[in-house]
Enzyme design. Sequence first.
Site, PDB file in Angstrom:
ATOM      1  N   HIS A 105      -6.502  -1.625  15.300  1.00 40.56           N
ATOM      2  CA  HIS A 105      -6.759  -0.944  14.027  1.00 40.56           C
ATOM      3  C   HIS A 105      -6.545  -1.888  12.846  1.00 40.56           C
ATOM      4  CE1 HIS A 105      -6.764   2.668  11.372  1.00 40.56           C
ATOM      5  NE2 HIS A 105      -5.970   1.893  10.627  1.00 40.56           N
ATOM      6  N   GLU A 106      -5.396  -2.549  12.810  1.00 45.62           N
ATOM      7  CA  GLU A 106      -5.096  -3.399  11.663  1.00 45.62           C
ATOM      8  C   GLU A 106      -6.013  -4.620  11.620  1.00 45.62           C
ATOM      9  OE1 GLU A 106      -3.368  -1.939   9.582  1.00 45.62           O
ATOM     10  OE2 GLU A 106      -2.459  -0.461  10.904  1.00 45.62           O
ATOM     11  N   ALA A 119       1.929   0.052  10.581  1.00 52.83           N
ATOM     12  CA  ALA A 119       1.573  -1.338  10.339  1.00 52.83           C
ATOM     13  C   ALA A 119       0.747  -1.393   9.067  1.00 52.83           C
ATOM     14  CB  ALA A 119       0.785  -1.922  11.519  1.00 52.83           C
ATOM     15  N   MET A 120       0.487  -2.605   8.589  1.00 57.52           N
ATOM     16  CA  MET A 120      -0.252  -2.795   7.344  1.00 57.52           C
ATOM     17  C   MET A 120      -1.183  -3.980   7.472  1.00 57.52           C
ATOM     18  SD  MET A 120      -0.940  -1.842   4.362  1.00 57.52           S
ATOM     19  CE  MET A 120      -2.181  -2.698   3.400  1.00 57.52           C
ATOM     20  N   GLU A 122      -9.794   4.082   6.213  1.00 56.35           N
ATOM     21  CA  GLU A 122      -8.941   4.581   7.296  1.00 56.35           C
ATOM     22  C   GLU A 122      -9.711   5.401   8.325  1.00 56.35           C
ATOM     23  OE1 GLU A 122      -6.296   3.351   7.876  1.00 56.35           O
ATOM     24  OE2 GLU A 122      -5.534   2.567   5.986  1.00 56.35           O
ATOM     25  N   GLU A 176       0.853  -1.185   0.000  1.00 58.30           N
ATOM     26  CA  GLU A 176       0.000   0.000   0.000  1.00 58.30           C
ATOM     27  C   GLU A 176       0.892   1.240   0.000  1.00 58.30           C
ATOM     28  OE1 GLU A 176      -3.769   2.017   2.392  1.00 58.30           O
ATOM     29  OE2 GLU A 176      -2.830   0.217   3.183  1.00 58.30           O
ATOM     30  N   ASN A 194      -2.585  -6.203   5.522  1.00 56.80           N
ATOM     31  CA  ASN A 194      -2.657  -7.260   4.512  1.00 56.80           C
ATOM     32  C   ASN A 194      -3.522  -8.426   5.006  1.00 56.80           C
ATOM     33  OD1 ASN A 194      -0.268  -5.876   3.221  1.00 56.80           O
ATOM     34  ND2 ASN A 194       0.684  -6.680   5.074  1.00 56.80           N
ATOM     35  N   HIS A 225      -9.381  -3.673  10.205  1.00 58.82           N
ATOM     36  CA  HIS A 225      -9.345  -3.521   8.746  1.00 58.82           C
ATOM     37  C   HIS A 225      -9.767  -4.801   8.029  1.00 58.82           C
ATOM     38  CE1 HIS A 225      -8.081   0.383   7.466  1.00 58.82           C
ATOM     39  NE2 HIS A 225      -6.918   0.375   8.089  1.00 58.82           N
TER      40      HIS A 225
END
Length: 891
Positions: A299-300, A264-265, A322, A123, A267, A303
Site C-alpha cells: 500500500h505505502e 504507516a506513512m 487512499e 499527514e 512519505n 502511494h
Amino acid sequence: MREGIAQAIKRADYAAPAYWIRSVELTFDLDPARTIVASRMRVERNASGNGGALRLHGEDIEPLRVLANGQSVSFRVEGRELVIDNPPEGDFTLEIRNTCAPEKNTHLSGLYTSGGGFFTQCEAEGFRRITYFLDRPDVMAVYTVTLRANKARYPVLLSNGNLVEQGELDNGRHYAKWHDPFPKPSYLFALVAADLVAREQHVRTRSGKDHLLQVWVRRGDLDKTEHAMNSLIASVVWDEARFRLPLDLERFMIVAVGDFNMGAMENKGLNIFNTKYVLANAATATDSDFADIESVVGHEYFHNWTGNRITCRDWFQLSLKEGLTVFRDQEFSMDMAGSASARAVKRILDVRTLRERQFPEDAGTMAHPVRPDEYVAIDNFYTATVYEKGAEVVRMMQTLVGREGFAKGMALYFERHDGRAVTCDDFAQSIADANPGSELARTLPHFKRWYGRAGTPHLTARGRYDAPTRTYTLALEQHTPATPGQAEKLPFVIPVAMGLLTRDGRPMALRLEDEPADKAAEERVLVLDEARAFYTFVDVDSEPVPSLLRHFSAPVRLHDGLSDDELLVLLAHDPDPFNRWEAGQRTALHRLLAAVRDGQPLQLDAAFVEAMRGVLRHETLDPAFKDLTLTPPTETYVAEQLDHVDPQRIHAAREAMVLQLARDLRADWEWAWETHQVGGAYSPDAVQAGRRALANPALQMLCLDATARGDVLWQGKAYQRFKDASNMTDRQGALWALLASHSEMADPALQRFHDQFRDDALVIDKWFILQAAAPEKDGRVFARAKALLKHPDFTLANPNRARSLIRTLCGENPAAFHRTDAAGYVFWAERVIELDAINPQLASRVARALDRWATLAEPYRSAAREAIARVAARAELSDDVREVVTRALES
C-alpha cells in the site's frame, strides 16, 4: 485543547492559495528539548489570486526570526497562523527560523521523539508543528533538507529523496543533506534521526536502472525484516508489471518506529512504519501478521504514484489517493496469493472488513460520503468510508470498463495529471475517457454520486419464472436511507455481477431478450442506474436459483428473498466462491436473528448442521475458505441487521450456535485437526497458512466442547500445543482455544506467554488483545481488562498498547463492553478523556465505539448517551474528540 467546537471547513469553500511555495530548503539542528528549524522558501504570488496578507500555518512552535529577501519583515502570530500583512511585491524569498520541542510532542504529529530517536508524521496537518508553512496538499514544492545532530546518539540521518552530501561537524556532530527532485506537498515530508541498522537490497527495474532498497530498524530487530524486504521487492516488481509504474528515486527506504498513530506513512522515498507492519518472524508473528505486512508495505509503496506523484487538491479528496491505493494493495495481495481459492479468501476478508467497519459507519452518527462535504478535524476522516468504500468505488470502475480498460484509464490519468494536485472527479474522468464505449462513460455523471452521497444502498431483487415462455424476469430496485445532512438520495450506478443455477446446482446460460444467441454466457454484469429496472432472460428451461452480486460487485445490502433451500444450493454449488461463502453466512444469520428477535434459546436444525459438515468435509474446498464459511457472522454484523440492539442477547445466541457446532461436529473437528497439521519449516504461504487456518479453529471447537462436558483431554492437548508450538500462529491459536473455552488452563498459559515474550513489545500487544477480545462470560473479561490498566506493561502513551486493550474491548468485544450496569460506558468515557489529553487522534478513534448508541435497546441506550454527554461536557477537548461526541449527541 480549547472550549467549543471549531468552525467546520467546507468543500464548497475551496479556493486556491493566494501564494505558492515552489521550493524550500530546510535545516534542522536536532535536539529533543529544543530543535531549531531554519527554512528558506521561494514564494510566488498566485497569478489568479488577490494577493494580500501571507498566512502560514503553525502550531506549538516558537518563531525566532522572519526575513523576506534578506530583510527583516513585520509579522504577527494570530491563533494558529503566522501573518505577514505586507509581503514584498512579486516573487520573493522567505526565511523563517523557529523552534519546536520534539520530546514534549505526545500527539505524535509533527516532529517527535521515540526510543531515543527523532521521527515525523506530517499527514494530515503535522508539518505545521515543525515550521511555519502553507500546510495544504495543493502547495507542492521541491525540498532540500539538511539534518545536523550528535553522531553518537543519532548516527543515521534520513530524509526524502536522494542523499547528496554528508560529513562531520565540530563537537561530535555530523550532517546529511537530502534532495527530493519531485515536487510534493508538506504532508509527505519526513525525517528520521536515530540509532538504526538496515537490511539492504539492490534491485534493477525493467528500464535497467539500479535502485537501493533499505528497511531500517532498531538494533536487535534486523532478523525480523526479511518478510518486509521481500514484500517491498514484490511491490516494486508488481507495480511496474501491472501498471507500468517504475520506482523513480535512487533509493527507497522504510523505517520502523514503535510509537506511531497510524499503520504507516507514504512519505516520498522515506516510508515511516509502525513496527507492527515491519517486524515479523515465525516465533513472534502470525500468518495474519505476515499477510498484513505484505499488504501495508505494498500500500505505502503504491502511494509513490497514487498519492505522491499525483496528490489531492484538498483533504476532501482524500479517497483519491487512499481508496485507489487500497484497491491497488488488494489487487496486489490477491495476485500474490496465487491460487483462485486463495484469491477468493482475500476478497472475502476484504468484504467482511467493509461490512463490519464501513457499513456501521454509513449508518451511524459520523456517516459521510467517500468525498466528505465538510470536516472539523481532518484526522477524523481517515475512515473505512474513505479507504474501504473508496476502494470499492474504484473496483466498480474496473468492473464497468474491464481490467484492460482500467489499466488504460490509469495510464491516461498519469499522462494528464503527473506532478499535480487533483480531485476524485479528475480520476473518474480519466478512466471514462480512456474507455469511451463503456458503461462507466455512459453513466459517469450518475456514477460519481458514489463520491458525493453517504449511506449504503439497499438492493432488492425479485425473480419470476414463466414456464410456458421459458423466461425468467429479474426485478432490481434500489433505495438508500437518509443520512445526517442528506435526506434525498438519487439512484446510484450499481454493477450487479450475476448468474443463474438450476435447482441441482448446474450453471445456466444467460441471454437477455433481443440479444443474439452468441451473447449467452454463464455470468454477466447488469448495470442498474435507475431506481428500478427489469431484466428478462430467455431460453430458461427450469426455475433457476439466482446468484446475485457475485464477487461482491457493489458495496450494497442485498435483499433477494432466497429461501434456505435456495441458499443451500448456492452453498453447495455456486461457482463464485464469494457467493458460496455468503450463502453459508446468510443461513447462519437467519438462525441468529430468529433467536435474538424471539428471545428464545438458539437450537440449530439438522439441515444447517449437515450443510456445515458438508463444507468442513468437502474434498476440494480451500481450508481457509472452510474456516471463513464455518465461522458464524460476528456479533457486530448481527447487530447491524437490527433496529434495536441487545448486545447480550446477540452474544448468547452466537455463543449457543458456536457451542452446538462444536458439539454436533465433534468427530469432524477431530478429523480437521488431525489432517491439517503442517510439518517442516514454517512458511506464511497460502497453502501452509490455509491449513493452520482450519486446524487452529478446530482445536478451539474441540476445547469448547470438552470444557462444556467437563472433559480436560482437549484442554490438555491445547496447553501442550501452546507449549510446543514452533510458530506464533499455532501458539496463539492454542492460547485462544483455552481463552475462548474459559479453560482453567488459560491463566497459566497467559503467564507463560508473558514470561516468554516480555521483552517483545508487539507480542505483548497480542497478549493484551487476546485478553480483551475473549468471549465474555459472567463479566470476567471486562474485569480482567479493567485490571490490566494497572499492569506494569500497560501505557496510554504508546498507541499500539492503548489500542491493544482499550480499542479492542470497546470496539471489538460488544458483550464485554455493553453491560447492563453501564460500567463499560464509564470505562470508555474515562479512557477517552485521558487519551485526549495526550493524543487526540487516538482518543477520537476510541470515541467512535459509541457511534451507533442510538440503536441500542434500553438500558444500554440511556447509559451510553449519558457517557457521551459526560465527555462532551468537558471544557477542554480537542477538535478531534469534540467533533465525534457532538455529532453523536445530535443523532
